[in-house]
Design a protein around this motif. Structure first.
Motif, mmCIF file in Angstrom:
data_model
loop_
_atom_site.group_PDB
_atom_site.id
_atom_site.type_symbol
_atom_site.label_atom_id
_atom_site.label_comp_id
_atom_site.label_asym_id
_atom_site.label_seq_id
_atom_site.Cartn_x
_atom_site.Cartn_y
_atom_site.Cartn_z
ATOM 1 N N TRP A 170 32.000 30.963 -6.169
ATOM 2 C CA TRP A 170 31.601 29.711 -5.519
ATOM 3 C C TRP A 170 32.816 28.895 -5.077
ATOM 4 N N ASP A 171 33.867 28.882 -5.899
ATOM 5 C CA ASP A 171 35.067 28.133 -5.541
ATOM 6 C C ASP A 171 35.694 28.676 -4.263
ATOM 7 N N ASP A 172 35.680 30.008 -4.084
ATOM 8 C CA ASP A 172 36.207 30.610 -2.856
ATOM 9 C C ASP A 172 35.403 30.137 -1.642
ATOM 10 N N PHE A 173 34.089 30.155 -1.763
ATOM 11 C CA PHE A 173 33.220 29.735 -0.662
ATOM 12 C C PHE A 173 33.463 28.282 -0.292
ATOM 13 N N GLN A 174 33.652 27.440 -1.282
ATOM 14 C CA GLN A 174 33.834 26.015 -1.030
ATOM 15 C C GLN A 174 35.150 25.711 -0.305
ATOM 16 N N LYS A 175 36.085 26.639 -0.317
ATOM 17 C CA LYS A 175 37.354 26.447 0.390
ATOM 18 C C LYS A 175 37.183 26.551 1.903
ATOM 19 N N VAL A 176 36.128 27.238 2.349
ATOM 20 C CA VAL A 176 35.889 27.419 3.781
ATOM 21 C C VAL A 176 35.082 26.223 4.281
ATOM 22 N N ASP A 177 35.675 25.462 5.201
ATOM 23 C CA ASP A 177 35.016 24.265 5.731
ATOM 24 C C ASP A 177 34.263 24.635 7.006
ATOM 25 N N LEU A 178 32.989 24.979 6.855
ATOM 26 C CA LEU A 178 32.123 25.354 7.973
ATOM 27 C C LEU A 178 31.319 24.131 8.399
ATOM 28 N N ARG A 179 31.515 23.720 9.655
ATOM 29 C CA ARG A 179 30.871 22.499 10.140
ATOM 30 C C ARG A 179 30.254 22.707 11.516
ATOM 31 N N ILE A 180 29.306 21.842 11.812
ATOM 32 C CA ILE A 180 28.664 21.824 13.123
ATOM 33 C C ILE A 180 29.419 20.863 14.027
ATOM 34 N N GLY A 181 29.603 21.308 15.270
ATOM 35 C CA GLY A 181 30.202 20.454 16.281
ATOM 36 C C GLY A 181 29.521 20.681 17.620
ATOM 37 N N THR A 182 29.643 19.710 18.491
ATOM 38 C CA THR A 182 29.054 19.796 19.831
ATOM 39 C C THR A 182 30.159 20.080 20.845
ATOM 40 N N ILE A 183 29.936 21.071 21.685
ATOM 41 C CA ILE A 183 30.898 21.408 22.736
ATOM 42 C C ILE A 183 30.862 20.293 23.782
ATOM 43 N N GLN A 199 25.523 22.876 20.172
ATOM 44 C CA GLN A 199 26.126 22.751 18.855
ATOM 45 C C GLN A 199 26.480 24.141 18.338
ATOM 46 N N VAL A 200 27.659 24.248 17.723
ATOM 47 C CA VAL A 200 28.131 25.528 17.202
ATOM 48 C C VAL A 200 28.657 25.345 15.782
ATOM 49 N N GLY A 213 30.200 33.590 15.247
ATOM 50 C CA GLY A 213 29.157 34.278 15.991
ATOM 51 C C GLY A 213 28.936 35.676 15.448
ATOM 52 N N PHE A 214 28.086 36.406 16.132
ATOM 53 C CA PHE A 214 27.689 37.752 15.716
ATOM 54 C C PHE A 214 27.778 38.686 16.908
ATOM 55 N N TYR A 215 28.191 39.935 16.677
ATOM 56 C CA TYR A 215 28.155 40.937 17.738
ATOM 57 C C TYR A 215 26.731 41.421 17.918
ATOM 58 N N ASP A 216 26.291 41.508 19.176
ATOM 59 C CA ASP A 216 24.984 42.102 19.438
ATOM 60 C C ASP A 216 25.158 43.616 19.551
ATOM 61 N N SER A 217 24.093 44.339 19.871
ATOM 62 C CA SER A 217 24.137 45.807 19.910
ATOM 63 C C SER A 217 25.044 46.344 21.012
ATOM 64 N N ALA A 254 28.643 42.211 22.633
ATOM 65 C CA ALA A 254 28.810 40.827 23.091
ATOM 66 C C ALA A 254 28.626 39.889 21.901
ATOM 67 N N ILE A 255 29.263 38.733 21.963
ATOM 68 C CA ILE A 255 29.202 37.784 20.853
ATOM 69 C C ILE A 255 28.136 36.722 21.115
ATOM 70 N N ALA A 256 27.206 36.606 20.154
ATOM 71 C CA ALA A 256 26.190 35.550 20.164
ATOM 72 C C ALA A 256 26.637 34.486 19.166
ATOM 73 N N LEU A 257 26.736 33.247 19.621
ATOM 74 C CA LEU A 257 27.219 32.154 18.779
ATOM 75 C C LEU A 257 26.265 31.830 17.632
ATOM 76 N N ALA A 258 26.833 31.404 16.508
ATOM 77 C CA ALA A 258 26.046 30.898 15.391
ATOM 78 C C ALA A 258 25.762 29.416 15.666
ATOM 79 N N MET A 259 24.482 29.084 15.810
ATOM 80 C CA MET A 259 24.071 27.720 16.162
ATOM 81 C C MET A 259 22.881 27.306 15.299
ATOM 82 N N PRO A 260 22.763 26.004 15.030
ATOM 83 C CA PRO A 260 21.584 25.550 14.285
ATOM 84 C C PRO A 260 20.339 25.599 15.180
#
Length: 111
Positions: free
Chosen positions: A5-18, A64-65, A87-91, A94-100
C-alpha cells in the motif's frame, strides 16, 4: 511483482482537464503536446502523448484524463513533459486514454 500500500500511495494519480492541445511534429512518433489543468493544488502541467490514432485535436480539448503528476520532468526532444497521461493499448496498438466516466474536480486523486 506485488507492491504494498505504501508503494501505491507514492504514485500521485490525478484527474486533469486538457486546456490546450497542439501537434508535436518534432516527435519521433506521431504525438500531441498538451497542457492539463490539475486544479489549484497541482496547477497546470505539460505532457506529450502518442494518441493521434484514436483522437484528434478538437476531441481532446476539454476532456478529463488520468495522469501521474509526481514524476520528475522529462525532456522529449524540444519539449519538457511534466506528467504522464495514462492509457491502454487497444487490439491494434493504438492508445485509448484513461478517463473518468463522469466529470470530477480537477486535481481529484485516484483512490
Amino acid at each position: 511483482m506485488q507492491i504494498n500500500w505504501d508503494d501505491f500511495q507514492k504514485v500521485d494519480l490525478r484527474i486533469g482537464t486538457i486546456i490546450e492541445v497542439t501537434e508535436f511534429p518534432e516527435a519521433h512518433n506521431p504525438s500531441y503536446k498538451m497542457k492539463i489543468d490539475f486544479g489549484e493544488e497541482v496547477g497546470i502541467k505539460k505532457s506529450s502523448a502518442q494518441i493521434t490514432v484514436l483522437y484528434n485535436l478538437e476531441d481532446l480539448l476539454g476532456k478529463q484524463v488520468l495522469a501521474v503528476t509526481n514524476f520528475p520532468p522529462k525532456q522529449i526532444g524540444p519539449f519538457m513533459s511534466e506528467c504522464l497521461v495514462t492509457g491502454f493499448y487497444d487490439s491494434n496498438g493504438a492508445i485509448a486514454l484513461a478517463m473518468p466516466e463522469f466529470n470530477v474536480p480537477n486535481g481529484a486523486k485516484l483512490i
